[in-house]
Design a protein around this motif. Structure first.
Motif, PDB file in Angstrom:
ATOM      1  N   GLY A  58      -4.646  -0.891  13.682  1.00 38.02           N
ATOM      2  CA  GLY A  58      -3.605  -1.584  14.189  1.00 38.02           C
ATOM      3  C   GLY A  58      -2.464  -0.717  15.083  1.00 38.02           C
ATOM      4  N   SER A  59      -2.518   0.689  14.687  1.00 37.79           N
ATOM      5  CA  SER A  59      -1.599   1.626  15.247  1.00 37.79           C
ATOM      6  C   SER A  59      -2.107   1.879  16.585  1.00 37.79           C
ATOM      7  N   ASN A  62      -1.129  -1.135  18.672  1.00 34.43           N
ATOM      8  CA  ASN A  62       0.460  -0.926  19.193  1.00 34.43           C
ATOM      9  C   ASN A  62       0.544   0.073  20.312  1.00 34.43           C
ATOM     10  N   HIS A  83       7.207  -1.031  12.209  1.00 34.36           N
ATOM     11  CA  HIS A  83       6.057   0.030  12.152  1.00 34.36           C
ATOM     12  C   HIS A  83       5.975   0.939  13.246  1.00 34.36           C
ATOM     13  N   GLU A  88       4.201   5.152  12.743  1.00 36.65           N
ATOM     14  CA  GLU A  88       2.936   5.627  13.707  1.00 36.65           C
ATOM     15  C   GLU A  88       3.178   6.900  13.919  1.00 36.65           C
ATOM     16  N   GLU A 136       8.440  -7.465  15.232  1.00 35.45           N
ATOM     17  CA  GLU A 136       7.298  -7.350  14.184  1.00 35.45           C
ATOM     18  C   GLU A 136       7.222  -8.665  13.240  1.00 35.45           C
ATOM     19  N   ASN A 140       6.851  -5.941   7.930  1.00 38.60           N
ATOM     20  CA  ASN A 140       6.246  -5.110   6.746  1.00 38.60           C
ATOM     21  C   ASN A 140       7.403  -4.573   5.761  1.00 38.60           C
ATOM     22  N   ASP A 169       4.284  -6.879  17.349  1.00 33.95           N
ATOM     23  CA  ASP A 169       3.444  -6.453  16.456  1.00 33.95           C
ATOM     24  C   ASP A 169       3.034  -7.606  15.258  1.00 33.95           C
ATOM     25  N   ALA A 171       0.583  -7.442  13.229  1.00 35.00           N
ATOM     26  CA  ALA A 171      -0.549  -7.129  12.089  1.00 35.00           C
ATOM     27  C   ALA A 171      -0.698  -8.202  10.849  1.00 35.00           C
ATOM     28  N   ARG A 172       0.306  -8.946  10.746  1.00 36.98           N
ATOM     29  CA  ARG A 172       0.360  -9.977   9.574  1.00 36.98           C
ATOM     30  C   ARG A 172       0.764 -11.343  10.281  1.00 36.98           C
ATOM     31  N   CYS A 197      -4.059  -7.601  13.440  1.00 35.26           N
ATOM     32  CA  CYS A 197      -5.080  -6.906  12.470  1.00 35.26           C
ATOM     33  C   CYS A 197      -5.949  -7.608  11.565  1.00 35.26           C
ATOM     34  N   SER A 199      -7.658  -6.162   9.285  1.00 34.12           N
ATOM     35  CA  SER A 199      -7.905  -5.382   7.999  1.00 34.12           C
ATOM     36  C   SER A 199      -6.706  -5.389   6.973  1.00 34.12           C
ATOM     37  N   LYS A 200      -5.843  -6.350   7.209  1.00 32.75           N
ATOM     38  CA  LYS A 200      -4.761  -6.412   6.137  1.00 32.75           C
ATOM     39  C   LYS A 200      -5.177  -7.794   5.400  1.00 32.75           C
ATOM     40  N   SER A 208      -8.978  -4.259  14.575  1.00 26.79           N
ATOM     41  CA  SER A 208      -7.473  -4.990  15.342  1.00 26.79           C
ATOM     42  C   SER A 208      -7.731  -5.280  16.566  1.00 26.79           C
TER      43      SER A 208
HETATM   44  C1  LIG Z   1       3.445  -4.272  10.856  1.00 32.81           C
HETATM   45  C2  LIG Z   1       2.286  -3.083  11.098  1.00 32.81           C
HETATM   46  N1  LIG Z   1       1.903  -2.820  12.322  1.00 32.81           N
HETATM   47  C3  LIG Z   1       1.024  -1.936  12.202  1.00 32.81           C
HETATM   48  C4  LIG Z   1       0.093  -1.488  11.276  1.00 32.81           C
HETATM   49  C5  LIG Z   1      -0.951  -0.408  11.633  1.00 32.81           C
HETATM   50  O1  LIG Z   1      -2.205  -0.817  11.153  1.00 32.81           O
HETATM   51  P1  LIG Z   1      -3.377   0.271  10.926  1.00 32.81           P
HETATM   52  O2  LIG Z   1      -2.990   0.899   9.569  1.00 32.81           O
HETATM   53  O3  LIG Z   1      -4.580  -0.366  11.013  1.00 32.81           O
HETATM   54  O4  LIG Z   1      -3.104   1.379  11.751  1.00 32.81           O
HETATM   55  C6  LIG Z   1       0.426  -1.367  10.100  1.00 32.81           C
HETATM   56  C7  LIG Z   1      -0.265  -1.099   9.077  1.00 32.81           C
HETATM   57  O5  LIG Z   1      -0.023  -1.448   7.728  1.00 32.81           O
HETATM   58  C8  LIG Z   1       1.649  -2.458   9.910  1.00 32.81           C
HETATM   59  O6  LIG Z   1       2.062  -2.976   8.464  1.00 32.81           O
END
Ligand SMILES: Cc1ncc(COP(=O)(O)O)c(C=O)c1O
Length: 330
Positions: A58-59, A62, A83, A88, A136, A140, A169, A171-172, A197, A199-200, A208
């Motif tokens: 995810g990083s 992003n 995040h 990052e 986001e 998170n 973002d 991710a979730r 993502c 992988s969450k 991602s």
């Molecule tokens: C909101 C958010 N964005 C991006 C990421 C980055 O994901 P990754 O760990 O796959 O780099 C995370 C990771 O937990 C996250 O919580």
């Protein structure tokens, strides 16, 4: 041990492993991996965008997404605990040469009046220009908070009027979708570029995607390779993502219910828990983590006085009940 540190700790199910082992693969740097292409097309379509790009993390999604909107020497605005700003490791400055300014909102929400004040138009050789606004969803570090669609639409409208772009973002974003019933396409419509993502909460081991226009994705494909993220027979991992989309999306509602149960046990009002993350203010956070471990529950901290509990695919209702009973007496 019941592991509530993160929703990234899940292990592939037997069915997911079987799907991975059956995957049809090819060299994805040559764009010849059919399973990756299927995943990219499917995810782009889910959000109503033209294209998508599979990334290892995810990083990376992003970093590629934000750099597609913000040139070196320009800035992105985001919430202070986003995040991209906090977690990052400065990648956006280090790799993309851009700066960030932030607004603070403990709930991770958009503060449009502050955003308007922060926004810097292009004033030639005097001030850093705001090229994009990043949001986001879910947030998170604000405890999996959902950003209401209406607020996101307001950001979109403001950004468009001001000549800036929007990065989401997500991710979730899946958790936000399941918690609110908001169609994924509605979320897609508020952003120029997204990162999502697998992988969450969805429980894939890796993966991602950046989601955006065809041109953005074509350029991001070049930058992904430049950054060392060109992967070869990676359809094995894309297959896990496809399986997760088929089988692990709707069940996120179970994680949300389990999170509310844990919140109650920790003295947090469950009605304040939007999705699968619970943040608990504890002056004794480090000690709480140690005692939880002794009681068979792994939790983490996201600040010296903030404990974080995250529910996921590998935490059953029975596990959540057991963890709640253990944490309630700490
Ligand atoms: C909101 C958010 N964005 C991006 C990421 C980055 O994901 P990754 O760990 O796959 O780099 C995370 C990771 O937990 C996250 O919580």
């Amino acid at each position: 041990m019941i592991d509530l540190r993160s929703d990234t700790v899940t292990r592939p199910t037997e069915a997911m492993r079987a799907a991975m082992s059956r995957a049809d693969v090819g060299d994805d740097v040559y764009s010849e991996d059919p399973t990756v292409r299927t995943l990219e097309e499917r995810v782009a379509d889910l959000f109503g965008h033209e294209a998508a790009l599979f990334t290892p993390t995810g990083s990376m999604a992003n970093v590629l997404a934000v750099r597609s909107l913000v040139a070196p020497g320009q800035e992105v605005l985001c919430e202070a605990s986003a995040h991209i700003a906090r977690a990052e490791l400065g990648a956006h400055g280090a790799f993309s040469g851009l700066t960030m300014r932030t607004w603070i909102d403990a709930g991770g929400q958009v503060d449009l009046p502050t955003l308007r004040r922060l926004f810097a138009p292009d004033l030639g050789p005097f001030f850093v220009r705001t090229a994009a606004i990043s949001v986001e969803n879910t947030h998170n570090f604000a405890g999996g908070a959902v950003l209401p669609l209406r607020d996101l639409q307001d950001v979109r409208e403001f950004a468009t009027g001001a000549g800036a772009a929007v990065h989401l973002d997500g991710a979730r974003i899946w958790n936000a979708h399941v918690a609110t019933g908001t169609p994924l396409r509605e979320y897609g419509a508020v952003a120029d570029v997204m990162a999502v993502c697998l992988s969450k909460g969805l429980g894939a081991p890796v993966g991602s995607l950046l989601v955006g226009s065809r041109d953005t994705v074509a350029e991001a494909r070049v930058w992904r390779k430049r950054m060392g993220g060109g992967m070869r027979q990676v359809g094995f991992l894309a297959a896990a993502g496809l399986h997760a989309l088929d089988h692990h999306l709707e069940r996120l509602a179970d994680d949300h219910a389990n999170a509310r149960l844990l919140a109650e046990a920790c003295g947090v009002d469950p009605s304040t828990v939007d999705t699968n993350i619970v943040v608990v203010e504890r002056s004794d956070a480090a000690d709480f983590v140690a005692r939880a471990r002794e009681a068979g529950v792994l939790v983490g901290t996201v600040g010296s006085t903030v404990v974080r509990l995250v529910t996921h695919l590998d935490v059953s209702r029975a596990d959540a009940e057991k963890a709640a009973a253990a944490l309630a007496v700490l």
